[in-house]
Design a protein around this motif. Structure first.
Motif, PDB file in Angstrom:
ATOM      1  N   SER A 319     -32.604  41.779 -21.254  1.00 28.83           N
ATOM      2  CA  SER A 319     -32.246  41.248 -19.947  1.00 28.83           C
ATOM      3  C   SER A 319     -32.688  39.796 -19.819  1.00 28.83           C
ATOM      4  O   SER A 319     -33.603  39.345 -20.510  1.00 28.83           O
ATOM      5  CB  SER A 319     -32.892  42.087 -18.843  1.00 28.83           C
ATOM      6  OG  SER A 319     -32.428  43.414 -18.882  1.00 28.83           O
ATOM      7  N   LEU A 320     -32.038  39.072 -18.895  1.00 38.42           N
ATOM      8  CA  LEU A 320     -32.319  37.651 -18.731  1.00 38.42           C
ATOM      9  C   LEU A 320     -32.150  37.253 -17.272  1.00 38.42           C
ATOM     10  O   LEU A 320     -31.202  37.671 -16.608  1.00 38.42           O
ATOM     11  CB  LEU A 320     -31.360  36.829 -19.602  1.00 38.42           C
ATOM     12  CG  LEU A 320     -31.473  35.298 -19.534  1.00 38.42           C
ATOM     13  CD1 LEU A 320     -32.809  34.833 -20.089  1.00 38.42           C
ATOM     14  CD2 LEU A 320     -30.313  34.656 -20.298  1.00 38.42           C
ATOM     15  N   SER A 358     -30.196  46.679  -8.788  1.00 38.30           N
ATOM     16  CA  SER A 358     -29.308  46.841  -9.936  1.00 38.30           C
ATOM     17  C   SER A 358     -29.932  46.252 -11.190  1.00 38.30           C
ATOM     18  O   SER A 358     -29.888  46.852 -12.266  1.00 38.30           O
ATOM     19  CB  SER A 358     -27.958  46.168  -9.652  1.00 38.30           C
ATOM     20  OG  SER A 358     -27.107  46.249 -10.780  1.00 38.30           O
ATOM     21  N   PHE A 359     -30.554  45.086 -11.052  1.00 37.92           N
ATOM     22  CA  PHE A 359     -31.186  44.429 -12.198  1.00 37.92           C
ATOM     23  C   PHE A 359     -32.420  45.203 -12.644  1.00 37.92           C
ATOM     24  O   PHE A 359     -32.597  45.481 -13.832  1.00 37.92           O
ATOM     25  CB  PHE A 359     -31.547  42.991 -11.841  1.00 37.92           C
ATOM     26  CG  PHE A 359     -32.067  42.196 -13.000  1.00 37.92           C
ATOM     27  CD1 PHE A 359     -31.218  41.743 -13.995  1.00 37.92           C
ATOM     28  CD2 PHE A 359     -33.423  41.907 -13.107  1.00 37.92           C
ATOM     29  CE1 PHE A 359     -31.696  41.014 -15.072  1.00 37.92           C
ATOM     30  CE2 PHE A 359     -33.913  41.182 -14.176  1.00 37.92           C
ATOM     31  CZ  PHE A 359     -33.044  40.726 -15.163  1.00 37.92           C
ATOM     32  N   SER A 364     -27.614  46.031 -14.686  1.00 43.73           N
ATOM     33  CA  SER A 364     -27.110  44.716 -15.076  1.00 43.73           C
ATOM     34  C   SER A 364     -28.174  44.024 -15.912  1.00 43.73           C
ATOM     35  O   SER A 364     -29.367  44.074 -15.578  1.00 43.73           O
ATOM     36  CB  SER A 364     -26.779  43.869 -13.843  1.00 43.73           C
ATOM     37  OG  SER A 364     -26.347  42.583 -14.234  1.00 43.73           O
ATOM     38  N   LYS A 365     -27.756  43.399 -16.995  1.00 50.14           N
ATOM     39  CA  LYS A 365     -28.702  42.739 -17.895  1.00 50.14           C
ATOM     40  C   LYS A 365     -28.933  41.271 -17.535  1.00 50.14           C
ATOM     41  O   LYS A 365     -29.812  40.631 -18.101  1.00 50.14           O
ATOM     42  CB  LYS A 365     -28.182  42.816 -19.341  1.00 50.14           C
ATOM     43  CG  LYS A 365     -28.195  44.218 -19.927  1.00 50.14           C
ATOM     44  CD  LYS A 365     -29.607  44.676 -20.224  1.00 50.14           C
ATOM     45  CE  LYS A 365     -29.615  45.989 -20.974  1.00 50.14           C
ATOM     46  NZ  LYS A 365     -30.997  46.451 -21.259  1.00 50.14           N
ATOM     47  N   LEU A 366     -28.120  40.732 -16.620  1.00 53.27           N
ATOM     48  CA  LEU A 366     -28.194  39.308 -16.307  1.00 53.27           C
ATOM     49  C   LEU A 366     -28.280  39.099 -14.806  1.00 53.27           C
ATOM     50  O   LEU A 366     -27.454  39.616 -14.053  1.00 53.27           O
ATOM     51  CB  LEU A 366     -26.973  38.579 -16.873  1.00 53.27           C
ATOM     52  CG  LEU A 366     -26.851  37.081 -16.562  1.00 53.27           C
ATOM     53  CD1 LEU A 366     -28.019  36.301 -17.172  1.00 53.27           C
ATOM     54  CD2 LEU A 366     -25.517  36.536 -17.073  1.00 53.27           C
ATOM     55  N   SER A 383     -36.908  41.922 -16.813  1.00 52.49           N
ATOM     56  CA  SER A 383     -36.721  40.950 -17.887  1.00 52.49           C
ATOM     57  C   SER A 383     -38.049  40.279 -18.213  1.00 52.49           C
ATOM     58  O   SER A 383     -38.868  40.020 -17.325  1.00 52.49           O
ATOM     59  CB  SER A 383     -35.714  39.874 -17.459  1.00 52.49           C
ATOM     60  OG  SER A 383     -35.641  38.847 -18.436  1.00 52.49           O
ATOM     61  N   SER A 384     -38.241  39.996 -19.484  1.00 54.84           N
ATOM     62  CA  SER A 384     -39.394  39.191 -19.899  1.00 54.84           C
ATOM     63  C   SER A 384     -38.923  37.820 -20.372  1.00 54.84           C
ATOM     64  O   SER A 384     -39.655  37.103 -21.041  1.00 54.84           O
ATOM     65  CB  SER A 384     -40.168  39.892 -21.021  1.00 54.84           C
ATOM     66  OG  SER A 384     -39.349  40.080 -22.165  1.00 54.84           O
TER      67      SER A 384
END
Length: 470
Positions: A319-320, A358-359, A364-366, A383-384
């Motif tokens: 993730s980002l 969602s994140f 969702s990955k973004l 995300s890291s």
């Protein structure tokens, strides 16, 4: 590994990175599959440098070319050259004369710089490609994000295979060497010239390409023969809590940017020569507007490379969180990544919370965020990794954005990527921000009674003018 690593690098690698370099020196043709943020770049450079396997060719995504040049020159005493139109005919001479030791090229340009001819129309195979003889100069090849060459039939895979054949050192880097299935490894093993050790393509597919295949055996064979992989959670004791990575990228609107830069420089020359306090104050406000315009142009010019960087990161199944200032930049990125969630200040409270949920829930990955709307009060620890296409005016605000991921609940080292336009205002502004960590006021403050604003502005002007004279 117990063997001591003797090296001439400018930095001291972490213990697990030393292990990676030693593994590479032993195996010579290998894959480093560490998770993103663990320093695969340093390890591959360390292998090449310790083996003195120069000249070295780096094949990488377009958005990382300048970063590879900077990393080689930061970690070693060697010079690196990015292949572009200005060096299209001279790079072999520059390498042969020892003026440069490393050449860097993006995947899309392999044909341009290394292929003389293709002896067939339409679909072709390796035997149909005529490579330029200069490819023989390289003793080592580093292939970054090597999952990009997982398709044996793809042109970039064929070109990469032809370039690497017979090289003493071949280092593949990928956080996700197996993107979908064991079949993804075939081309990468072939590039490493390791396919015969698995019995060839047919036996590999027979052993590992079936639904009931023993993938534990495949994993064991990979680690034994040619792969090393570590996860962040296993080496956290070696890592700082937060790591910043500066990624310099080319901008796509250089001519437009240069016009605006020259206009600002001429205006600042008038400003610095002005002695009237009131006129100078008005000129300062107009100069700030011109600085904002220049920053916006730099951001606009980074979109293409930002998209490439984001795609590269997401391909690692990580993730980002991406931060921007202008809504136009957010919208441009959203068009390229329609499944991303956005947090921009234009959403209702319900929509904003839904995006966060969602994140955080992994749906969702973004997450594409505006600095003002998402820089405080949110938890995005799914995300890291944090990336800045644009960045705030102050160090404190940079930290606030970074800390959406770097906060309670985060179990990994956080890596913060700053995408900086090469030869733009980004470099000087970023330098000032991180050199002046105590400055918490916004540069856009209009009260001349606030000394930090005036000092910040003056330093920005001086740095910009000095940059123009460099």
């Amino acid at each position: 590994m117990s063997k001591e690593l003797k090296h001439k690098l400018k930095v001291e690698p972490y213990p697990y990175q030393r292990d990676g370099i030693l593994f590479g020196l032993q195996k010579k043709r290998l894959m480093i599959g560490d998770e993103p943020g663990l320093g695969k770049t340093l390890q591959s450079i360390g292998i090449v440098d310790c083996a003195n396997a120069y000249p070295c060719l780096v094949i990488c995504p377009a958005s990382l070319k300048i970063n590879w040049k900077r990393e080689f020159e930061k970690f070693t005493y060697k010079n690196a050259l990015v292949l572009d139109n200005s060096t299209r005919t001279t790079w072999p001479y520059l390498l042969r004369m020892g003026m440069y030791h490393v050449a860097i090229v993006n995947y899309e340009s392999l044909r341009k710089y290394f292929v003389w001819d293709i002896k067939t129309n339409g679909t072709f195979r390796l035997k149909d490609v005529v490579f330029c003889p200069e490819k023989r100069y390289f003793r080592s090849v580093i292939i970054d994000e090597s999952h990009r060459v997982k398709d044996p039939e793809a042109q970039q895979t064929i070109f990469t295979k032809g370039i690497t054949t017979g090289k003493p050192y071949i280092v593949l880097l990928s956080g996700t060497p197996v993107v979908n299935r064991p079949h993804d490894l075939i081309a990468q093993l072939s590039i490493m010239e390791r396919m015969t050790e698995f019995g060839g393509r047919s036996k590999f597919l027979s052993d590992y390409g079936q639904k009931d295949s023993d993938l534990t055996e495949l994993s064991r064979n990979l680690y034994d023969k040619c792969m090393i992989r570590r996860e962040k959670k296993t080496v956290l004791t070696d890592l700082p809590d937060k790591t910043r990575v500066d990624l310099y990228v080319d901008i796509s609107n250089r001519e437009e940017y240069n016009i605006a830069e020259n206009d600002l420089r001429r205006y600042l020359e008038e400003y610095t020569e002005c002695t009237d306090v009131e006129i100078r104050r008005k000129m300062r406000m107009k100069a700030l507007v011109k600085f904002m315009t220049l920053r916006a142009l730099s951001a606009k010019g980074k979109i293409k490379q930002a998209v490439d960087f984001i795609k590269t990161h997401l391909a690692n199944d990580k993730s980002l969180v991406v931060f921007c200032s202008y809504h136009d930049i957010v919208d441009d990125l959203k068009k390229q990544f329609p499944k991303a969630v956005t947090i921009t200040g234009r959403e209702s409270l319900v929509e904003k919370q839904a995006a966060v949920d969602s994140f955080q829930g992994g749906h969702s990955k973004l997450a594409i965020c505006s600095i003002k709307a998402a820089g405080v009060g949110l938890t995005l620890t799914a995300s890291s990794s944090v990336a800045f296409v644009e960045f705030p005016w102050t160090y404190a605000d940079c930290c606030q954005c970074e800390d959406r991921c770097h906060r309670i609940g985060q179990k990994e080292n956080v890596t913060c990527y700053y995408l900086l336009g090469e030869h733009t205002i980004d470099h000087k502004l970023y330098q000032i921000i991180h050199n002046k960590k105590s400055i918490a006021n916004q540069i856009l403050g209009t009260d001349d009674d606030v000394p930090t604003d005036q000092l910040y502005f003056d330093e920005l002007v001086n740095s910009f003018m000095d940059y123009g004279r460099d």
